[in-house]
Design an enzyme around this catalytic site. Sequence first.
Site, PDB file in Angstrom:
ATOM      1  N   CYS A 110      26.012  -3.501  -9.733  1.00 22.21           N
ATOM      2  CA  CYS A 110      25.311  -2.000  -9.262  1.00 22.21           C
ATOM      3  C   CYS A 110      26.387  -1.226  -8.524  1.00 22.21           C
ATOM      4  CB  CYS A 110      24.286  -2.190  -8.305  1.00 22.21           C
ATOM      5  SG  CYS A 110      22.736  -2.901  -9.122  1.00 22.21           S
ATOM      6  N   HIS A 128      17.766   5.681 -12.555  1.00 22.78           N
ATOM      7  CA  HIS A 128      16.931   5.623 -11.328  1.00 22.78           C
ATOM      8  C   HIS A 128      16.096   6.978 -11.234  1.00 22.78           C
ATOM      9  CE1 HIS A 128      19.876   2.997 -10.122  1.00 22.78           C
ATOM     10  NE2 HIS A 128      19.067   2.050  -9.841  1.00 22.78           N
ATOM     11  N   GLU A 185      27.689  -6.250  -2.432  1.00 22.69           N
ATOM     12  CA  GLU A 185      26.800  -5.916  -1.207  1.00 22.69           C
ATOM     13  C   GLU A 185      26.844  -7.157  -0.207  1.00 22.69           C
ATOM     14  OE1 GLU A 185      22.240  -7.298  -1.857  1.00 22.69           O
ATOM     15  OE2 GLU A 185      22.884  -5.602  -2.893  1.00 22.69           O
ATOM     16  N   GLU A 191       0.843  -1.169   0.050  1.00 23.26           N
ATOM     17  CA  GLU A 191      -0.051   0.000  -0.199  1.00 23.26           C
ATOM     18  C   GLU A 191       0.726   1.268   0.011  1.00 23.26           C
ATOM     19  OE1 GLU A 191      -2.499  -3.194   2.162  1.00 23.26           O
ATOM     20  OE2 GLU A 191      -0.191  -2.750   2.200  1.00 23.26           O
TER      21      GLU A 191
END
Length: 742
Positions: free
Chosen positions: A632, A683, A594, A19
């Site tokens: 990335c 982005h 990461e 939501e």
Amino acid sequence: MTTIKTSNLGFPRLGRKREWKKAIESYWAKKISKEELDQTLTDLHKENLLLQKYYHLDSIPVGDFSLYDHILDTSLLFNIIPERFQGRTIDDDLLFDIARGNKDHVASALIKWFNTNYHYIVPEWDNVEPKVSRNVLLDRFKYAQSLNVNAHPVIVGPITFVKLSKGGHQTFEEKVKTLLPLYKEVFESLIDAGAEYIQVDEPILVTDDSESYENITREAYDYFEKAGVAKKLVIQTYFERAHLKFLSSLPVGGLGLDFVHDNGYNLKQIEAGDFDKSKTLYAGIIDGRNVWASDIEAKKVLIDKLLAHTNELVIQPSSSLLHVPVSLDDETLDTSVGEGLSFATEKLDELDALRRLFNQNDSVKYDKLKARYERFQNQSFKNLDYDFESVRTSRQSPFAQRIEQQQKRLNLPDLPTTTIGSFPQSREVRKYRADWKNKRITDEAYETFLKNEIARWIKIQEDIGLDVLVHGEFERNDMVEFFGEKLQGFLVTKFGWVQSYGSRAVKPPIIYGDVKWTAPLTVDETVYAQSLTDKPVKGMLTGPVTILNWSFERVDLPRKVVQDQIALAINEEVLALEAAGIKVIQVDEPALREGLPLRSEYHEQYLKDAVLSFKLATSSVRDETQIHTHMCYSQFGQIIHAIHDLDADVISIETSRSHGDLIKDFEDINYDLGIGLGVYDIHSPRIPTKEEITTAINRSLQQIDRSLFWVNPDCGLKTRKEEEVKDALTVLVNAVKAKRQE
């Protein structure tokens, strides 16, 4: 008898069915007003707070909820506004522009939050005037109070905040000292409003460099002691072990430690007497980063050990629950695996079961969870044998020989152009996929739609003038989930969403069993795309390290074993693509950096395992087949040699938001393989200018051999609109054409 309390460090923002994401994106698209956005998010925040209250937490966090990112919230709190955005009212629209960019200004850098798949917006210190300017934290704390919720404010601490920042002429220590009066002002406002304690997140204190921060850390918290606020502060650390003797010497009221991801060191320090028993221990005993149910009996044993060395004990997750989905309630999973799972809500239930057991001698919920865990453990998920030794782990020839054969076969121009893989997932694409999954349309109808979309985008790429094309990945919902749906040993949930960055949500698959390739995964779409053009079309795969790092991994086998199982499966698909005539195959590893452990003592083995897995996946091809990979942006300096060791013919790296920082990583290494450094930020909806792309190319060519350099966007284009993509790629190709004429 000593009683225990329960608390939490943070709760997922997304909502059970995203939501949060839907509301924010509707506001960006001007489909709802700011008032409607505020009301939706207020309702969701209320739902989160009351849910945690339902599980009898003694204290519930506020400040974890955000419209984008909690680090960016802290930047706005202290007026740390990028220079290009200064002079505007500090409001939510400014927050969104800093995070996403606008037509006039580029966005701030986006970097991984430690070794997780969450990204934060990097604070920029150039020409800033720090002051308390937007105390949303106080507003949210007062809102929780209005709901009769016993809340504690959460804020990232000064040491961590400054260390994660960039820019400015001040030293690290000077920046921290600049912020101390501002933190004091915020702390005082919260204490005056009734905060019993304030959670100060300092995860930077579990990293290798933490000892070098100890002097300024002591100075900072001594300052807070003199200001009369230190005893109300609880320093929380997570993701690794902390230097407990040092932390215990700080004049704060409590310390939070991770007892899940610390390799047992934090308990050893406790048992060695390094914890100051006058403080409250906040023990992270429930895994905040994975989705497996706790061994509740083992947690009871751990609590007993901790009680022997503490006077006040609070149990909590090992980190914020931001990293796991909200609830299992809406899932319809096979019981054999479902009984072994625990999402954010279920983790609160585990805390409540332990609280009831210790404080009320009520074992009903504890016994139920214990029996459920034992049923899951009694199943066998280790069923396959693997022949790792029979698969190549190095290419047949060195790169210098391979590239000659590849260039002869591909006939690419100077500064070849390509994209990273995905194209926009329009509402129509998503609707067709949902209709197909829910059996509202036939397989034939869905396949026809996919072919039409692939053909349309092949023509778009040819018209723009790109050199190496892609099929667009319209059949894929996510670059990891897609493979999780097709490989044996994975479970894909319906609502298991987690936040990656901003409104970007991912649904990590769950690895529960042995991984196996059973049929081609991507061959049909790739071969069809190649049949439409004379230009090479890349096969697009996700690499084993990324699939593992972006999945919820099984914990009954060593990571290396699971990673190599995935590598063998990807190797099968690579060979299937090659056999089908695909000349260029990209195996993406955006998550390699990461996953790097926070402690350097574990780096060498992690990187060795990662390189081997990538080579298992990619080394069996012929010399003339060109292997690409993509990563990335992050701090690549620590792994630049491992990147070279992958021996990929071409690597593309997301770099545009780094503002050129990544180029420095290549100064100390003679990188002699193909490479593309992303020349514009995907982005952001902003269209780059020809001059900006030319500048990015020129900057890259200062360090990289022109004959090895590729030009590409930063990352996949899935989240952008079609017109944005076409306009940006047209600018990119025009800039390259002009550069070729020089």
